[in-house]
Design a protein around this motif. Sequence first.
Motif, PDB file in Angstrom:
ATOM      1  N   HIS A 140       0.960  -1.196   0.066  1.00  0.00           N
ATOM      2  CA  HIS A 140      -0.109  -0.023  -0.041  1.00  0.00           C
ATOM      3  C   HIS A 140       0.713   1.373   0.051  1.00  0.00           C
ATOM      4  O   HIS A 140       2.168   1.285   0.150  1.00  0.00           O
ATOM      5  CB  HIS A 140      -0.850   0.006   1.210  1.00  0.00           C
ATOM      6  CG  HIS A 140      -0.231   0.150   2.596  1.00  0.00           C
ATOM      7  ND1 HIS A 140       0.346  -0.918   3.006  1.00  0.00           N
ATOM      8  CD2 HIS A 140      -0.173   1.224   3.383  1.00  0.00           C
ATOM      9  CE1 HIS A 140       1.038  -0.770   4.194  1.00  0.00           C
ATOM     10  NE2 HIS A 140       0.693   0.754   4.414  1.00  0.00           N
ATOM     11  N   HIS A 142       0.545   5.815   0.496  1.00  0.00           N
ATOM     12  CA  HIS A 142      -0.086   7.047   0.958  1.00  0.00           C
ATOM     13  C   HIS A 142       0.700   8.107   0.793  1.00  0.00           C
ATOM     14  O   HIS A 142       1.777   8.258   1.141  1.00  0.00           O
ATOM     15  CB  HIS A 142      -0.692   6.775   2.468  1.00  0.00           C
ATOM     16  CG  HIS A 142       0.099   6.255   3.434  1.00  0.00           C
ATOM     17  ND1 HIS A 142       1.151   6.697   4.006  1.00  0.00           N
ATOM     18  CD2 HIS A 142       0.058   4.871   3.807  1.00  0.00           C
ATOM     19  CE1 HIS A 142       1.807   6.205   4.711  1.00  0.00           C
ATOM     20  NE2 HIS A 142       1.197   5.089   4.821  1.00  0.00           N
ATOM     21  N   GLU A 146       5.590   8.853   6.861  1.00  0.00           N
ATOM     22  CA  GLU A 146       5.271   8.003   7.916  1.00  0.00           C
ATOM     23  C   GLU A 146       6.538   7.397   8.595  1.00  0.00           C
ATOM     24  O   GLU A 146       7.377   7.147   8.168  1.00  0.00           O
ATOM     25  CB  GLU A 146       4.544   6.878   7.467  1.00  0.00           C
ATOM     26  CG  GLU A 146       3.895   5.840   8.268  1.00  0.00           C
ATOM     27  CD  GLU A 146       3.174   4.528   7.656  1.00  0.00           C
ATOM     28  OE1 GLU A 146       1.928   4.324   8.104  1.00  0.00           O
ATOM     29  OE2 GLU A 146       3.691   4.071   6.500  1.00  0.00           O
ATOM     30  N   TYR A 148       7.371   4.573  11.479  1.00  0.00           N
ATOM     31  CA  TYR A 148       7.214   3.650  12.493  1.00  0.00           C
ATOM     32  C   TYR A 148       8.094   3.350  13.640  1.00  0.00           C
ATOM     33  O   TYR A 148       9.182   3.707  13.590  1.00  0.00           O
ATOM     34  CB  TYR A 148       7.132   2.262  11.506  1.00  0.00           C
ATOM     35  CG  TYR A 148       5.944   1.839  10.862  1.00  0.00           C
ATOM     36  CD1 TYR A 148       5.100   0.947  11.357  1.00  0.00           C
ATOM     37  CD2 TYR A 148       5.581   2.183   9.516  1.00  0.00           C
ATOM     38  CE1 TYR A 148       3.893   0.625  10.355  1.00  0.00           C
ATOM     39  CE2 TYR A 148       4.546   2.078   8.581  1.00  0.00           C
ATOM     40  CZ  TYR A 148       3.752   1.094   9.057  1.00  0.00           C
ATOM     41  OH  TYR A 148       2.774   0.749   8.414  1.00  0.00           O
ATOM     42  N   HIS A 180       4.820   0.211   0.478  1.00  0.00           N
ATOM     43  CA  HIS A 180       5.305  -0.426   1.597  1.00  0.00           C
ATOM     44  C   HIS A 180       4.438  -1.405   2.180  1.00  0.00           C
ATOM     45  O   HIS A 180       3.122  -1.515   1.816  1.00  0.00           O
ATOM     46  CB  HIS A 180       5.826   0.654   2.776  1.00  0.00           C
ATOM     47  CG  HIS A 180       4.669   1.397   3.223  1.00  0.00           C
ATOM     48  ND1 HIS A 180       4.226   2.472   2.434  1.00  0.00           N
ATOM     49  CD2 HIS A 180       3.775   1.301   4.175  1.00  0.00           C
ATOM     50  CE1 HIS A 180       3.242   3.006   3.478  1.00  0.00           C
ATOM     51  NE2 HIS A 180       2.901   2.309   4.341  1.00  0.00           N
ATOM     52  N   ARG A 203      -5.007   4.982   7.122  1.00  0.00           N
ATOM     53  CA  ARG A 203      -3.731   5.204   6.162  1.00  0.00           C
ATOM     54  C   ARG A 203      -2.631   4.039   6.330  1.00  0.00           C
ATOM     55  O   ARG A 203      -1.793   4.059   5.374  1.00  0.00           O
ATOM     56  CB  ARG A 203      -3.219   6.555   6.249  1.00  0.00           C
ATOM     57  CG  ARG A 203      -4.566   7.486   5.582  1.00  0.00           C
ATOM     58  CD  ARG A 203      -4.837   7.219   4.127  1.00  0.00           C
ATOM     59  NE  ARG A 203      -5.492   7.963   3.523  1.00  0.00           N
ATOM     60  CZ  ARG A 203      -4.900   8.972   2.711  1.00  0.00           C
ATOM     61  NH1 ARG A 203      -3.430   8.661   2.235  1.00  0.00           N
ATOM     62  NH2 ARG A 203      -5.516   9.834   2.134  1.00  0.00           N
ATOM     63  N   ALA A 204      -2.656   3.369   7.606  1.00  0.00           N
ATOM     64  CA  ALA A 204      -1.476   2.477   8.009  1.00  0.00           C
ATOM     65  C   ALA A 204      -1.025   1.631   6.851  1.00  0.00           C
ATOM     66  O   ALA A 204      -2.337   0.993   6.125  1.00  0.00           O
ATOM     67  CB  ALA A 204      -1.527   2.189   9.163  1.00  0.00           C
TER      68      ALA A 204
END
Length: 204
Positions: A140, A142, A146, A148, A180, A203-204
């Motif tokens: 996926h 977005h 991000e 993590y 990712h 969105r994760a």
Amino acid sequence: MPTRNAALQDLLLSVQEALADRPLGPEAAAAIDKIYGALAAPGPSGPSKARRLPVCAHLPGALQTARAHSAPIARIADAFAAIEPSLFWAPRAAGGLHASASWAEGHANATIIGPGGLEDRADLLVGVSLLAPHVRYPDHNHGPEEVYLVLSPGRFQHGASGWFEPGIGGTLYNEPSIKHAMASDDAPLFALWCLWAATDGSRA
Ligand SMILES: [Fe+2]
């Protein structure tokens, strides 16, 4: 001005301190600075609805594994456990390539801060993903970048990279729109994510 629940503030602080201890790259460090700069102002309270899914049965074990790692990660696990009863766990809205057959029932995400979260705001997202053992999350991507913070064993992949395991307390940075994925092996995968410039949830 809204106020922030003390347990939520403790979680955010424990994550900030753990991240400050990591060798973050410049992009991740800049994203975290922006996110925590915005988090200085609490957002309005979100909808008070909570829900667990069957996969959440893996959460106590994942938190025990995190607690056994180190004091800073144990603090995060404890702070997360304190707010978890207020969270709304949900599957990802959309699937994607290469998800395992076990994925649909074998994962859940929860937004802590962001649309529908404990603080309902659109400028950023803080949340968690939980995968049962032997689950491959779909590819996926977005727009929001991000970071993590990984709180369990488990593998990650982004862009053209191979699979890699950050380890408990490890981090990774996903630049905007990079493809990712993540996958668990024998243990559940549990990870916290922070997205900057989020525009919607899940969105994760
Ligand atoms: Fe993501």
